[in-house]
Design a protein around this motif. Structure first.
Motif, PDB file in Angstrom:
ATOM      1  N   GLU A 264       0.938  -1.206   0.065  1.00 21.29           N
ATOM      2  CA  GLU A 264       0.108  -0.019  -0.003  1.00 21.29           C
ATOM      3  C   GLU A 264       1.017   1.374  -0.062  1.00 21.29           C
ATOM      4  N   GLN A 265       2.131   0.993   0.336  1.00 21.91           N
ATOM      5  CA  GLN A 265       3.030   2.227   0.594  1.00 21.91           C
ATOM      6  C   GLN A 265       3.487   2.624  -0.675  1.00 21.91           C
ATOM      7  N   ALA A 266       3.295   1.980  -1.903  1.00 25.54           N
ATOM      8  CA  ALA A 266       3.918   2.153  -3.057  1.00 25.54           C
ATOM      9  C   ALA A 266       3.195   3.502  -3.511  1.00 25.54           C
ATOM     10  N   GLN A 267       1.861   3.688  -3.248  1.00 26.41           N
ATOM     11  CA  GLN A 267       1.023   4.904  -3.634  1.00 26.41           C
ATOM     12  C   GLN A 267       1.744   6.174  -3.260  1.00 26.41           C
ATOM     13  N   THR A 268       2.401   6.162  -2.164  1.00 27.10           N
ATOM     14  CA  THR A 268       3.251   7.541  -1.862  1.00 27.10           C
ATOM     15  C   THR A 268       4.643   7.503  -2.214  1.00 27.10           C
ATOM     16  N   ARG A 269       5.103   6.639  -3.267  1.00 25.63           N
ATOM     17  CA  ARG A 269       6.379   6.571  -3.402  1.00 25.63           C
ATOM     18  C   ARG A 269       6.427   6.315  -5.118  1.00 25.63           C
ATOM     19  N   GLN A 270       5.878   7.098  -5.855  1.00 29.58           N
ATOM     20  CA  GLN A 270       5.622   6.777  -7.375  1.00 29.58           C
ATOM     21  C   GLN A 270       6.704   6.897  -8.175  1.00 29.58           C
ATOM     22  N   VAL A 301      14.299  -2.247 -25.017  1.00 29.51           N
ATOM     23  CA  VAL A 301      13.800  -2.014 -23.493  1.00 29.51           C
ATOM     24  C   VAL A 301      12.590  -0.934 -23.557  1.00 29.51           C
ATOM     25  N   ARG A 302      11.605  -1.218 -22.844  1.00 28.08           N
ATOM     26  CA  ARG A 302      10.595  -0.331 -22.565  1.00 28.08           C
ATOM     27  C   ARG A 302      10.572  -0.102 -21.080  1.00 28.08           C
ATOM     28  N   ALA A 303      10.311   1.127 -20.605  1.00 26.96           N
ATOM     29  CA  ALA A 303      10.191   1.547 -19.074  1.00 26.96           C
ATOM     30  C   ALA A 303       8.999   2.544 -18.877  1.00 26.96           C
ATOM     31  N   LEU A 304       8.571   1.914 -17.613  1.00 26.83           N
ATOM     32  CA  LEU A 304       7.225   2.916 -17.136  1.00 26.83           C
ATOM     33  C   LEU A 304       7.688   3.818 -16.017  1.00 26.83           C
ATOM     34  N   SER A 305       7.251   5.066 -16.235  1.00 27.73           N
ATOM     35  CA  SER A 305       7.687   6.064 -14.974  1.00 27.73           C
ATOM     36  C   SER A 305       6.220   6.791 -14.677  1.00 27.73           C
TER      37      SER A 305
END
Length: 391
Positions: A264-270, A301-305
């Protein structure tokens, strides 16, 4: 009813690499924003135009993408042997959140030029004609970046013939050296392994390489995700289910890397970690219509940000790619032919990029002393940004 006037703040709007953002000198910020905290974040959010439920950032300087929702604060360095300190803030588009957890490798290319133009560098370091070597202390990750900024007639040279895929027009080349790019923990591979298995509910077990060089990154096999590694932004960003899967992977990977304790903490570490997927080199057509042949690149390579597929490649992720390519057994090294590499040229949605890194094993631990790449930067506009008063 009386309304307060807007506040104006000296600022420069700059492109650095394949990103652009609003640059400030620390001393020019209002006193309340010269220290980290909620008021500084509120100021930067208002400058960029976030949070915006329309996701357009019409009422701010942001450009409605992760590549253009960025801020930079530069000051004279407090670190011995460095010229300037550089702090990067990734501004969320639709949330009231500024992420300070990592660097922007692309905007790093503009920091040296901004510092010179704003009198933050000792004039004795700037040649009449030649290259100014600017040592930058990156405050987010506590690492050194060396920018080689071209100078003509005592001023930063911005025009030139260097072409960078993902940027329409040529400009002057700026060489960037990222020294000791492993994160502050000193562990290039947070799990201790170059190849891991990541268990994700609903997706099963995925091969993964977790690396903390340049920026914490999760590398995956494209084929295990049902992709070719040649995808465009539309292929991913127009698929809400795909974006949700990638966010789920990112959250579980962040836990495994020790960056957060609960998903759940991933939402505050985008901003971190990034997620990228790799595949062997293949022919494809870039977003600009340029034909890229398999023999021109070593890997795809493809990457998401910030939750979306990047239109090119994040500079810090490029450092992670080069570093992983140099270490036998990683997914990047495998996809690039399973041979040791001190440089790699990879294909991304906008074209290609070559990055160098040399990895060595010391007492059983992999280390990289430096990663290097060529970028460019230029001023788009300078003057003042205007914002309503921050309460």
């Amino acid at each position: 009813m009386t309304y307060l006037a807007q506040t104006q703040i000296p600022a420069t709007y700059m492109r650095g690499g394949t990103s652009k953002g609003v640059f400030f000198s620390l001393k020019d910020l209002p006193e309340y924003a010269q220290q980290a905290g909620a008021k500084r974040d509120a100021l930067l959010l208002r400058v960029i135009g976030s949070p915006d439920p329309y996701a357009k950032q019409i009422d701010g300087m942001g450009g409605a993408s992760s590549s253009t929702s960025k801020t930079v604060i530069v000051s004279e360095s407090t670190q011995n042997g460095h010229d300037v300190d550089y702090l990067f803030g990734q501004v969320a588009i639709d949330k009231p959140f500024v992420d300070w957890s990592g660097n922007c490798g692309n905007l790093s290319a503009a920091v040296g030029a901004f510092a010179i133009n704003n009198g933050l560098v000792d004039p004795s370091k700037i040649p009449t004609t030649g290259v100014a070597v600017i040592r930058i202390w990156q405050l987010n990750i506590k690492k050194t970046i060396v920018a080689h900024v071209p100078i003509t007639d005592g001023k930063v040279q911005e025009t030139g013939a260097f072409e960078l895929d993902g940027v329409t027009f040529p400009a002057a080349k700026i060489q960037l050296d990222f020294l000791d790019p492993t994160d502050a923990s000193g562990e290039m591979f947070p799990t201790g392994n170059v190849l891991d298995t990541l268990s994700v509910p609903g997706l099963g077990e995925l091969d993964a390489t977790f690396i903390a060089a340049g920026i914490p990154t999760i590398f995956l096999r494209a084929e295990q995700l049902g992709y070719s590694g040649l995808e465009t932004q539309d292929d991913i960003n127009n698929d809400p289910e795909a974006l949700a899967r990638f966010e789920l992977i990112r959250a579980h990977g962040a836990v495994k890397m020790g960056l957060i304790e609960r998903i759940e903490q991933a939402q505050t570490r985008q901003h971190t970690p990034k997620v990228a997927f790799v595949a062997p080199a293949a022919d494809y057509v870039s977003s600009s219509g340029k034909a890229i042949e398999a023999n021109q690149i070593d890997i795809s390579v493809r990457a998401l940000s910030m939750g979306k597929l990047h239109h090119a490649m994040m500079g810090t992720a490029a450092v992670a790619i080069a570093t992983a390519a140099a270490v036998p057994g990683t997914l990047v090294n495998q996809a690039a032919g399973s041979i040791p590499r001190e440089s790699i040229k990879f294909g991304h949605p906008s074209g290609t990029l070559e990055v160098g890194a040399k990895a060595t094993q010391i007492d059983g631990k992999w280390v990289v002393s430096q990663a290097s790449m060529g970028r460019s930067a230029r001023i788009l506009m300078q003057g003042w940004v205007h914002i309503p008063p921050i309460v």
